[in-house]
Design an enzyme around this catalytic site. Structure first.
Site, PDB file in Angstrom:
ATOM      1  N   SER A 133       1.188  -1.122  -0.349  1.00 10.06           N
ATOM      2  CA  SER A 133       0.014   0.033   0.171  1.00 10.06           C
ATOM      3  C   SER A 133       1.454   1.248  -0.343  1.00 10.06           C
ATOM      4  CB  SER A 133      -1.006  -0.053   1.115  1.00 10.06           C
ATOM      5  OG  SER A 133      -1.315   1.199   1.222  1.00 10.06           O
ATOM      6  N   CYS A 150      -4.298   6.804  -3.357  1.00  8.16           N
ATOM      7  CA  CYS A 150      -4.488   5.301  -3.292  1.00  8.16           C
ATOM      8  C   CYS A 150      -3.073   5.380  -3.557  1.00  8.16           C
ATOM      9  CB  CYS A 150      -5.408   4.876  -4.030  1.00  8.16           C
ATOM     10  SG  CYS A 150      -5.193   3.114  -3.639  1.00  8.16           S
TER      11      CYS A 150
END
Length: 350
Positions: A93, A255
């Site tokens: 991530s 993101c």
């Protein structure tokens, strides 16, 4: 206190997305590699128990992730980590990498050097180089050199009862994404549409994973579409993103892994080249700087090396504990705040 487990958490967010970092009390996670540790967390009952303890109610919340800080396996890494979320443990991530790098430096676990400190993070997807700009004892921003990103397949036709036939791009940016132009589901990416976007994303993810198989060619522990990311382009040319996350929320940040996957699609279509810099903007308006650093290959297929730059901010320090007599040790989730899919994780606690 009669606690049988305590874990210390440093609370951090990256451009609005919470990534709490477990900096103390993390139990030994079996596995010779971080990918094997990821597999254990997702497949062993004890791994599932640890994840639920940290991310579900009454100790956790629907928003954000918990990052397990682990001893690195790779000799070049300063630290390793695995991301825990309500559905499973995840490999990589961007926002959580920024949170972990910020936590390591501002907590003094890795010595901070001004004006710049390089921290090498080990994930199940590979090494992520975090270059932190530091001043007066804090991280002002972090630039991540991400793992190679690549296209699995472009323009995949998917028949849906809600929106007819739509086109999706299946891409890898550290985990697998289905990237969807948001207009195909009749929505725009804005705060007021967050619930509707989540509903659409969850429906698409379920249908995609039921009908299409994706597995990383070199890391079998990474498989399946983790998220559906809706995308659009703002008037100033920035990419507008909305990554939908199980069981029912949107990523508050732009993101990082999703922006990396989207950059791979732009490269595959000839729309970006090495050295190009883009803005990626979230549903709440926060931004990452996204750049194409290099071209490479993964298992013989074209790939790119993206960089993601954003800011992390610490906002709290806490200790999570488990009373051995607590009847809610397994955690729970309810549809009132977790969304319609919460019943699936709530049932597991029975």
């Amino acid at each position: 206190m009669r606690w049988k487990r305590t874990i210390q958490l440093l609370d951090v967010h990256a451009e609005g997305e919470i990534g709490r970092v477990a900096i103390g009390g993390v139990p030994k996670i079996p596995g010779d590699t971080v990918a094997e540790q990821l597999h254990w967390l997702n497949n062993d009952p004890k791994g599932d128990e640890l994840r639920r303890f940290l991310v579900l109610e009454p100790r956790g919340a629907p928003i954000g992730s918990v990052n397990l800080l682990l001893p690195p396996k790779h000799p070049d890494a300063d630290a390793a980590f695995i991301i825990l979320q309500p559905d499973q443990a995840h490999a990589s991530s961007g926002s959580n990498s920024i949170c972990v790098a910020t936590a390591l430096l501002e907590a003094g676990i890795v010595e901070m050097q001004e004006p710049e400190t390089v921290v090498t993070l080990e994930t199940a997807a590979g090494l992520v180089k975090a270059t932190a700009t530091c001043r007066d004892g804090r991280c002002e921003k972090v630039r991540l050199t991400m793992v190679p990103s690549f296209v699995h397949e472009l323009d995949v036709a998917l028949d849906t009862p809600e929106w007819g036939r739509i086109s999706i791009d299946l891409c890898y940016g550290g985990i697998f994404y289905a990237l969807v132009d948001v207009g195909q589901v009749g929505l725009t990416i804005e705060k007021a549409n967050a619930a509707a976007l989540v509903q659409a994303g969850m429906a698409l993810k379920e249908r995609i994973n039921r009908t299409i198989s994706v597995v990383h060619p070199e890391i079998p522990a990474i498989s399946g579409v983790a998220y559906v990311m809706f995308r659009d382009v703002d008037p100033d040319g920035a990419v507008r993103t909305c990554t939908t996350m199980w069981p029912g929320r949107v990523d508050r940040s732009p993101c990082g892994t999703g922006s990396s996957a989207n950059l791979a699609t732009l490269h595959a279509r000839g729309k970006v080249k090495v050295g190009d810099i883009l803005k990626s903007r979230s549903t709440i308006g926060s931004e990452f700087e996204v750049s194409l650093a290099a071209e490479t290959t993964v298992a013989g297929r074209p790939a790119i090396i993206p960089t993601i730059t954003g800011r992390g901010f610490t906002f709290g320090l806490s200790q999570v504990a488990l009373d051995p007599f607590d009847p809610m040790a397994a955690g729970f989730a309810l549809t009132d705040v977790w969304g319609p899919s919460a019943g699936e994780i709530g049932d597991a606690a029975k």
